[in-house]
Design an enzyme around this catalytic site. Structure first.
Site: not given
Ligand code: GLN
Length: 468
Positions: A74, A149, A173
């Protein structure tokens, strides 16, 4: 070439059936030809060099556990000499001078980095649509998002553009994109994997973990990257003694009865729970006070940390800069308004507001108290059960551009956020597809520090799935 698992590929490489150089060449070619936009940066030259070295090590019988394995990383995880943008335009030109601890460990294990996977900007989002480099597409249906993400990581593994990838999970994410792309995503206990070199979103919740084709692969990657690291002050030195096996699995009533849950997901999850019961586990309905407030707690604590962590991107030290500005304040303002996306700016404003003098006690302090209470609720629950199971996400993958209202996007994480708030290990694994052929994910949450026990159970659930 097929979509290999890590375990298969290790065998093929060591038996000489597959050559490491040809293999990496093939994955680079696939990644280049793919139109999923799963990578922001490819590591072509270096990867081919490393593959040559891998070939040599295998030939001379000196291979390490991951020698020659093509991996994605990532783009929030620092890689020495390889551009790392965290999905943001503000870091478009940033090349880290060091490796994150997890990357160092993978490299020492012999893994070859194919490239850096696309992601929502600074890991804020559930669809990769906030990426400064365009969204990733879902390999099962290109009109759909891959989740986020870590959407680039999940899509790349699902489409065979790498064998495994690392993601990061602050509120879901790793697990949510794994669920949308039909792969396995594992968020370890907070502190079991070093965060050193991870570009921080919300440091008290962030955790790095593997995205793989199956649970066995997840175990191998976890074993490679886990462990105490003195460079991460929150890294765990020791673990609590493991609880005794109770042969009981919990379900959260509020989650299974949720109105947000799509009928196809509900059905698949209920079937899976019935199968787990048949395999000899007692199913227990749990009452976990405050679990329904998880998202509210998250959207106070997380933005406060985001606002603080993103303050360093000011056009001076890292990344791009609106250099033509004359005063320092103008330079800060112009750089940040121009190169940070809307979602990042929204959270910086929100975080600054709820932690400002006068609001701190009302919002932030209260959220921290609620977090501690929720942790205790989970602790009590794990006195009764070994694991907690349920859906990973309310629905399967949605269409690109479908969720324009931020609140709607945030609701994607209602089932994944509690594990982050409580620091618990949690995994998502595929359990079938909906009527449109999109993958459905099943989440298993484990007790604090009991990652290995959780992975063993996930393997059992996976076996039930395969042998059906
Ligand atoms: N979708 C969640 C957010 O927007 C989690 C993001 C993540 O785990 N980095 O905060």
């Amino acid at each position: 070439m097929a979509r290999y698992t890590l375990v298969q590929l290790k065998e093929e490489l060591s038996s000489g059936k597959i050559n490491a150089r040809e293999l990496i060449g093939e994955y680079i070619k696939r990644a280049k030809q793919s139109n999923l936009n799963a990578y922001i940066t490819l590591n072509e030259e270096e990867a081919l060099k490393e593959a040559k070295r891998a070939e040599q090590l295998i030939k001379t019988g000196k291979a390490h556990p991951l020698t020659g394995i093509p991996m994605g990383i990532k783009d929030a995880i620092s890689t020495r000499g390889l551009r790392t943008t965290a999905g943001s335009k503000i870091l478009e030109n940033y090349i880290p001078p060091f490796d994150a601890t997890v990357v160092e460990k993978l490299r020492n294990g012999g893994a070859v980095i194919v490239g850096k996977n696309n992601m929502d900007e600074f890991a804020m989002g559930s669809s990769t649509e906030t990426s400064g480099y365009g969204p990733t597409l879902n390999p099962y249906n290109k009109e759909c998002v891959p989740g986020g993400s870590s959407g680039g990581s999940a899509a790349a593994v699902a489409a065979g553009l790498c064998v495994a990838s690392l993601g990061s999970d602050t509120g879901g994410s790793i697990r949510q994109p794994a669920s949308f792309c039909g792969v396995v995503g594992f968020k370890p206990t907070y502190g079991r994997v070093s965060r050193y070199g991870l570009i921080a979103m919300a440091s008290s919740l962030d955790q790095i973990g593997p995205i793989t084709n199956n649970v066995a692969d997840s175990k191998i990657i976890f074993k490679t990257i886990a462990g105490y690291d003195k460079k991460d002050a929150t890294s765990l030195k020791s673990l609590p003694p493991a609880g005794k096996a109770k042969k009981r699995v919990g379900i959260i009533r509020e989650h299974l009865a949720s109105n947000a849950l799509a009928p196809s997901v509900k059905k698949a999850v209920k079937n899976k729970i019935a199968e787990i019961e048949k395999a000899g586990f007692e199913i227990v309905e749990l009452n976990i006070p405050l679990v329904e407030q998880s998202l509210a707690i998250y959207y106070i604590i997380m933005p406060v940390e985001v606002a603080s962590n993103l303050a360093r991107f000011d056009g001076i030290k890292y990344g791009v800069s609106a250099k033509e500005e004359r005063t320092l304040k103008q330079l800060y303002t112009k750089t940040r308004s121009q190169f940070l996306g809307n979602e990042a700016q929204r959270r910086i404003i929100l975080g600054s507001f709820v932690s400002s003098a006068g609001y701190f006690d009302t919002y932030y302090k209260k959220a921290i108290v609620a977090q501690n209470n929720l942790r205790q609720s989970f602790k009590n629950a794990f006195d009764k059960v070994d694991f907690i199971v349920g859906p990973t996400t309310p629905t399967t993958a949605f269409k690109l551009g479908e969720k324009l209202d931020p609140m709607e996007m945030y609701l994607n994480d209602i089932f994944t956020v509690p594990a982050n708030i409580a620091g618990l290990p949690a995994i998502s694994l595929p359990i079938g597809n909906d009527e449109g052929g999109l993958p459905i994910g099943f989440q298993v949450i484990g007790a604090f520090g009991e990652d290995e026990k959780l992975l063993d159970f996930a393997q059992l659930v996976e076996d039930i799935q395969i042998n059906k």
